[in-house]
Design an enzyme around this catalytic site. Structure first.
Site, PDB file in Angstrom:
ATOM      1  N   SER A  32       1.036  -4.874  -7.997  1.00  0.00           N
ATOM      2  CA  SER A  32       1.304  -6.302  -8.145  1.00  0.00           C
ATOM      3  C   SER A  32       0.272  -6.989  -9.032  1.00  0.00           C
ATOM      4  O   SER A  32       0.531  -8.056  -9.585  1.00  0.00           O
ATOM      5  CB  SER A  32       1.303  -6.984  -6.773  1.00  0.00           C
ATOM      6  OG  SER A  32      -0.009  -6.966  -6.208  1.00  0.00           O
TER       7      SER A  32
ATOM      8  N   CYS B  50     -18.048  11.486  19.011  1.00  0.00           N
ATOM      9  CA  CYS B  50     -19.057  10.726  19.752  1.00  0.00           C
ATOM     10  C   CYS B  50     -18.657  10.390  21.184  1.00  0.00           C
ATOM     11  O   CYS B  50     -19.471   9.872  21.955  1.00  0.00           O
ATOM     12  CB  CYS B  50     -19.412   9.437  19.003  1.00  0.00           C
ATOM     13  SG  CYS B  50     -18.109   8.180  19.011  1.00  0.00           S
TER      14      CYS B  50
ATOM     15  N   GLY C  58       3.129   0.563 -10.775  1.00  0.00           N
ATOM     16  CA  GLY C  58       3.744  -0.002  -9.577  1.00  0.00           C
ATOM     17  C   GLY C  58       2.834  -0.878  -8.752  1.00  0.00           C
ATOM     18  O   GLY C  58       2.910  -0.856  -7.524  1.00  0.00           O
TER      19      GLY C  58
ATOM     20  N   HIS D  39      -7.529   2.603  -0.026  1.00  0.00           N
ATOM     21  CA  HIS D  39      -7.199   1.756   1.121  1.00  0.00           C
ATOM     22  C   HIS D  39      -6.982   2.548   2.408  1.00  0.00           C
ATOM     23  O   HIS D  39      -6.445   2.004   3.376  1.00  0.00           O
ATOM     24  CB  HIS D  39      -5.962   0.904   0.817  1.00  0.00           C
ATOM     25  CG  HIS D  39      -6.221  -0.174  -0.187  1.00  0.00           C
ATOM     26  ND1 HIS D  39      -5.220  -0.804  -0.898  1.00  0.00           N
ATOM     27  CD2 HIS D  39      -7.388  -0.746  -0.608  1.00  0.00           C
ATOM     28  CE1 HIS D  39      -5.759  -1.710  -1.703  1.00  0.00           C
ATOM     29  NE2 HIS D  39      -7.064  -1.694  -1.547  1.00  0.00           N
TER      30      HIS D  39
ATOM     31  N   LEU E 123       8.105  -2.364 -12.614  1.00  0.00           N
ATOM     32  CA  LEU E 123       9.445  -2.928 -12.686  1.00  0.00           C
ATOM     33  C   LEU E 123       9.426  -4.294 -13.364  1.00  0.00           C
ATOM     34  O   LEU E 123      10.335  -4.640 -14.124  1.00  0.00           O
ATOM     35  CB  LEU E 123      10.040  -3.051 -11.277  1.00  0.00           C
ATOM     36  CG  LEU E 123      10.615  -1.788 -10.654  1.00  0.00           C
ATOM     37  CD1 LEU E 123      11.066  -2.073  -9.223  1.00  0.00           C
ATOM     38  CD2 LEU E 123      11.787  -1.242 -11.468  1.00  0.00           C
ATOM     39  N   ASP E 124       8.402  -5.074 -13.059  1.00  0.00           N
ATOM     40  CA  ASP E 124       8.219  -6.402 -13.640  1.00  0.00           C
ATOM     41  C   ASP E 124       6.760  -6.551 -14.046  1.00  0.00           C
ATOM     42  O   ASP E 124       5.887  -5.864 -13.505  1.00  0.00           O
ATOM     43  CB  ASP E 124       8.570  -7.498 -12.622  1.00  0.00           C
ATOM     44  CG  ASP E 124      10.002  -7.386 -12.127  1.00  0.00           C
ATOM     45  OD1 ASP E 124      10.915  -7.620 -12.941  1.00  0.00           O
ATOM     46  OD2 ASP E 124      10.199  -7.057 -10.939  1.00  0.00           O
TER      47      ASP E 124
END
Length: 233
Positions: free
Chosen positions: A178, A140, A176, A110, A203-204
């Site tokens: 989502s 450039c 870690g 990213h 964590l979840d």
């Protein structure tokens, strides 16, 4: 675990850097450090309000000086140094904590806060200072330098390299994340289809937990060093 594994692909997300004090990309209120993601991370936002977008990433870049790698980053760097087979760490994060810990076999899919991209010629250059709108590209001569961040709607970096590694992987580990942002959210399916063992550290449970062979819940700073010790022993 190590005996039948030659190639490892590890995906890291905001959760691994949260323990170093960096805000996760999209909090529970849909905001990223007080801003709607749509206002700071889309091509339309950059065209509509370049001052806001540039200032937002300037602030994030400056924050890097106040944080340090945590034991999860350190453990992955140790794995990178010691693993005798193929290893690829793919991070969704735009911070430099993996590098500061010592990781080498790394892709920032990213983009990176400490890089500037010319919207005219496509040249990317290291950048550690403020980046005001209209900054001239040395390659450039056009005043088109922007944060080297992959905005929503843009193609992540080195997807061909990532896809090839996923199809060879014996182990895919997601740390870690989502599990809600594509294409990274689909990596587990690609690896699983190719026969890799799949492991989630979070964590979840993520949105894609059902695709993993195993999910281990807890802080990355505890789970990742344990995994690395297991792999290297």
């Amino acid at each position: 675990m190590k005996a039948d594994i030659q190639t490892i692909v590890i995906l890291t997300g905001a959760g691994i850097s949260a323990e170093s004090g960096l805000a996760t990309f999209r909090g529970p209120d849909g905001m990223w450090e007080g801003h709607r993601v749509e206002d700071v991370c889309t091509p339309e936002a950059l065209a509509r309000n370049p001052v806001l977008v540039h200032r937002f990433y300037d602030e994030r870049r400056a924050t890097l000086a106040t944080v340090s790698p945590n034991p999860a980053h350190d453990a992955l760097a140790a794995l990178d140094a010691a693993w005798p087979g193929e290893l690829l760490i793919v991070t969704q994060n735009v911070d430099d904590l993996h590098e500061r810990a010592g990781a080498k076999r790394l892709i920032h899919m990213h983009g990176e806060l400490q890089s500037a991209l010319c919207a005219a010629c496509g040249k990317a250059v290291p950048w550690t200072q403020a980046l005001p709108p209209g900054t001239v590209c040395a390659a450039c001569g056009q005043p088109r330098l922007r944060p080297d961040i992959v905005f929503f709607g843009e193609m992540p970096y080195q997807m061909d390299v990532i896809d090839e590694a996923l199809r060879r992987a014996g182990l895919f580990v997601s740390i870690g994340t989502s599990g809600a942002v594509y294409p990274a959210a689909g990596f587990v399916q690609t690896a699983r289809h190719a026969g890799a063992r799949t492991l989630e550290l979070n964590l979840d449970p993520s949105a894609g937990s059902d695709y993993f062979d195993e999910t281990r819940l807890g802080p990355a700073s505890l789970l990742v060093p344990h995994l690395v010790r297991d792999l290297l022993e």
